[in-house]
Design a protein around this motif. Structure first.
Motif, PDB file in Angstrom:
ATOM      1  N   TRP A  84      14.934   2.065   0.954  1.00 38.09           N
ATOM      2  CA  TRP A  84      13.797   2.341   0.083  1.00 38.09           C
ATOM      3  C   TRP A  84      12.972   3.535   0.560  1.00 38.09           C
ATOM      4  N   GLY A  85      13.300   4.074   1.736  1.00 43.22           N
ATOM      5  CA  GLY A  85      12.537   5.195   2.266  1.00 43.22           C
ATOM      6  C   GLY A  85      11.121   4.814   2.650  1.00 43.22           C
ATOM      7  N   THR A  86      10.946   3.602   3.179  1.00 44.41           N
ATOM      8  CA  THR A  86       9.606   3.085   3.452  1.00 44.41           C
ATOM      9  C   THR A  86       9.154   3.266   4.899  1.00 44.41           C
ATOM     10  N   ILE A  87       9.813   4.112   5.646  1.00 45.63           N
ATOM     11  CA  ILE A  87       9.427   4.265   7.049  1.00 45.63           C
ATOM     12  C   ILE A  87       8.155   5.114   7.222  1.00 45.63           C
ATOM     13  N   THR A  88       7.838   5.950   6.246  1.00 44.38           N
ATOM     14  CA  THR A  88       6.674   6.826   6.376  1.00 44.38           C
ATOM     15  C   THR A  88       5.365   6.062   6.559  1.00 44.38           C
ATOM     16  N   PRO A  89       5.074   5.003   5.799  1.00 41.51           N
ATOM     17  CA  PRO A  89       3.829   4.266   6.060  1.00 41.51           C
ATOM     18  C   PRO A  89       3.777   3.697   7.472  1.00 41.51           C
ATOM     19  N   LEU A  90       4.919   3.274   8.000  1.00 44.20           N
ATOM     20  CA  LEU A  90       4.965   2.764   9.370  1.00 44.20           C
ATOM     21  C   LEU A  90       4.618   3.877  10.363  1.00 44.20           C
ATOM     22  N   LEU A 107      -2.849   0.747   2.283  1.00 35.07           N
ATOM     23  CA  LEU A 107      -2.084   0.138   3.364  1.00 35.07           C
ATOM     24  C   LEU A 107      -3.047  -0.656   4.224  1.00 35.07           C
ATOM     25  N   GLU A 108      -2.726  -1.922   4.440  1.00 37.72           N
ATOM     26  CA  GLU A 108      -3.586  -2.784   5.224  1.00 37.72           C
ATOM     27  C   GLU A 108      -2.808  -3.389   6.377  1.00 37.72           C
ATOM     28  N   ILE A 109      -3.508  -3.636   7.457  1.00 38.97           N
ATOM     29  CA  ILE A 109      -2.948  -4.351   8.593  1.00 38.97           C
ATOM     30  C   ILE A 109      -3.695  -5.675   8.682  1.00 38.97           C
ATOM     31  N   GLY A 144       0.760  -1.229   0.000  1.00 39.56           N
ATOM     32  CA  GLY A 144       0.000   0.000   0.000  1.00 39.56           C
ATOM     33  C   GLY A 144       0.794   1.284   0.000  1.00 39.56           C
ATOM     34  N   TRP A 145       0.279   2.232  -0.732  1.00 41.12           N
ATOM     35  CA  TRP A 145       0.851   3.574  -0.758  1.00 41.12           C
ATOM     36  C   TRP A 145      -0.176   4.617  -0.333  1.00 41.12           C
ATOM     37  N   LEU A 146      -1.410   4.158  -0.121  1.00 41.98           N
ATOM     38  CA  LEU A 146      -2.486   5.039   0.325  1.00 41.98           C
ATOM     39  C   LEU A 146      -2.961   4.615   1.706  1.00 41.98           C
ATOM     40  N   LEU A 147      -3.184   5.600   2.565  1.00 43.32           N
ATOM     41  CA  LEU A 147      -3.758   5.351   3.882  1.00 43.32           C
ATOM     42  C   LEU A 147      -5.168   5.921   3.869  1.00 43.32           C
ATOM     43  N   ASN A 163     -10.695   8.839   6.862  1.00 45.01           N
ATOM     44  CA  ASN A 163     -12.059   9.337   6.675  1.00 45.01           C
ATOM     45  C   ASN A 163     -12.567   9.090   5.254  1.00 45.01           C
ATOM     46  N   GLY A 164     -12.263   7.911   4.710  1.00 51.37           N
ATOM     47  CA  GLY A 164     -12.757   7.541   3.392  1.00 51.37           C
ATOM     48  C   GLY A 164     -11.960   8.097   2.226  1.00 51.37           C
ATOM     49  N   ILE A 165     -10.879   8.783   2.504  1.00 48.60           N
ATOM     50  CA  ILE A 165     -10.054   9.376   1.446  1.00 48.60           C
ATOM     51  C   ILE A 165      -8.687   8.699   1.456  1.00 48.60           C
ATOM     52  N   GLY A 166      -8.220   8.282   0.291  1.00 50.61           N
ATOM     53  CA  GLY A 166      -6.902   7.673   0.170  1.00 50.61           C
ATOM     54  C   GLY A 166      -5.822   8.742   0.166  1.00 50.61           C
ATOM     55  N   VAL A 167      -5.056   8.821   1.237  1.00 50.25           N
ATOM     56  CA  VAL A 167      -3.992   9.820   1.376  1.00 50.25           C
ATOM     57  C   VAL A 167      -2.653   9.140   1.074  1.00 50.25           C
ATOM     58  N   PRO A 168      -1.896   9.643   0.078  1.00 49.96           N
ATOM     59  CA  PRO A 168      -0.605   9.035  -0.228  1.00 49.96           C
ATOM     60  C   PRO A 168       0.361   9.165   0.954  1.00 49.96           C
ATOM     61  N   VAL A 169       1.016   8.035   1.316  1.00 51.69           N
ATOM     62  CA  VAL A 169       1.985   8.041   2.405  1.00 51.69           C
ATOM     63  C   VAL A 169       3.373   7.620   1.934  1.00 51.69           C
ATOM     64  N   ILE A 170       3.474   7.228   0.677  1.00 48.53           N
ATOM     65  CA  ILE A 170       4.745   6.837   0.070  1.00 48.53           C
ATOM     66  C   ILE A 170       4.555   6.861  -1.439  1.00 48.53           C
ATOM     67  N   ASP A 171       5.631   6.948  -2.170  1.00 48.49           N
ATOM     68  CA  ASP A 171       5.544   6.937  -3.623  1.00 48.49           C
ATOM     69  C   ASP A 171       4.993   5.591  -4.094  1.00 48.49           C
ATOM     70  N   GLU A 172       4.073   5.638  -5.018  1.00 51.91           N
ATOM     71  CA  GLU A 172       3.418   4.424  -5.513  1.00 51.91           C
ATOM     72  C   GLU A 172       4.426   3.420  -6.081  1.00 51.91           C
ATOM     73  N   GLU A 173       5.520   3.889  -6.642  1.00 53.96           N
ATOM     74  CA  GLU A 173       6.501   3.006  -7.280  1.00 53.96           C
ATOM     75  C   GLU A 173       7.239   2.101  -6.295  1.00 53.96           C
ATOM     76  N   VAL A 174       7.372   2.500  -5.021  1.00 56.56           N
ATOM     77  CA  VAL A 174       8.075   1.650  -4.056  1.00 56.56           C
ATOM     78  C   VAL A 174       7.123   0.850  -3.174  1.00 56.56           C
ATOM     79  N   SER A 175       5.832   1.027  -3.386  1.00 54.95           N
ATOM     80  CA  SER A 175       4.872   0.266  -2.590  1.00 54.95           C
ATOM     81  C   SER A 175       4.574  -1.053  -3.290  1.00 54.95           C
ATOM     82  N   GLU A 176       3.882  -1.909  -2.583  1.00 57.82           N
ATOM     83  CA  GLU A 176       3.465  -3.189  -3.136  1.00 57.82           C
ATOM     84  C   GLU A 176       1.953  -3.240  -3.121  1.00 57.82           C
TER      85      GLU A 176
END
Length: 118
Positions: free
Chosen positions: A63-69, A43-45, A19-22, A25-38
């Motif tokens: 990869w700079g992936t700490i932001t979604p965390l 983003l799902e738990i 995931g690259w979207l969090l 409130n029903g809106i997908g907010v980008p939390v990382i660049d789509e190219e490095v997400s899976e």
């Protein structure tokens, strides 16, 4: 605890999955660049194996992936997360965390009562 990438992520009680979207409130907010997400896009738990009492993300420094965390903890999706760099091992020894290797381990934990004033 061991493994890499997906194997390590699912060792946790709560596994962060792609995931690259969090969804806020029903809106997908980008939390990382789509190219490095899976996949999936959001983003799902999901339930993991429960071998670790914290969520784990990997490749953080490379990869700079700490932001979604960070955002998953801030939103309350998970309570505590550890971001682990490549070439790094985290040893859990009697409740003590010991880092081995050339990278870093980042502990992300919410403390909403101690927020800085604006």
């Amino acid at each position: 605890m061991g493994g890499g990438s997906t194997g390590l992520a699912i060792a946790a009680r709560q596994a962060m999955v792609g995931g690259w979207l969090l969804n806020i409130n029903g809106i997908g907010v980008p939390v990382i660049d789509e190219e490095v997400s899976e996949n999936p896009n959001n983003l799902e738990i999901r339930d993991g194996l429960g071998l670790a009492p914290f969520s784990i993300d990997i490749h953080c420094g490379q990869w700079g992936t700490i932001t979604p965390l960070i955002r998953a903890v801030d939103s309350g999706m998970i309570k505590t997360g550890l971001g682990i760099d490549e070439d790094t091992m985290l040893e859990v020894d009697n409740g003590r965390l010991v880092v081995h290797g050339s990278g870093q381990v980042y502990r992300i934990q919410s403390d909403k009562e101690r927020r800085l004033p604006i």
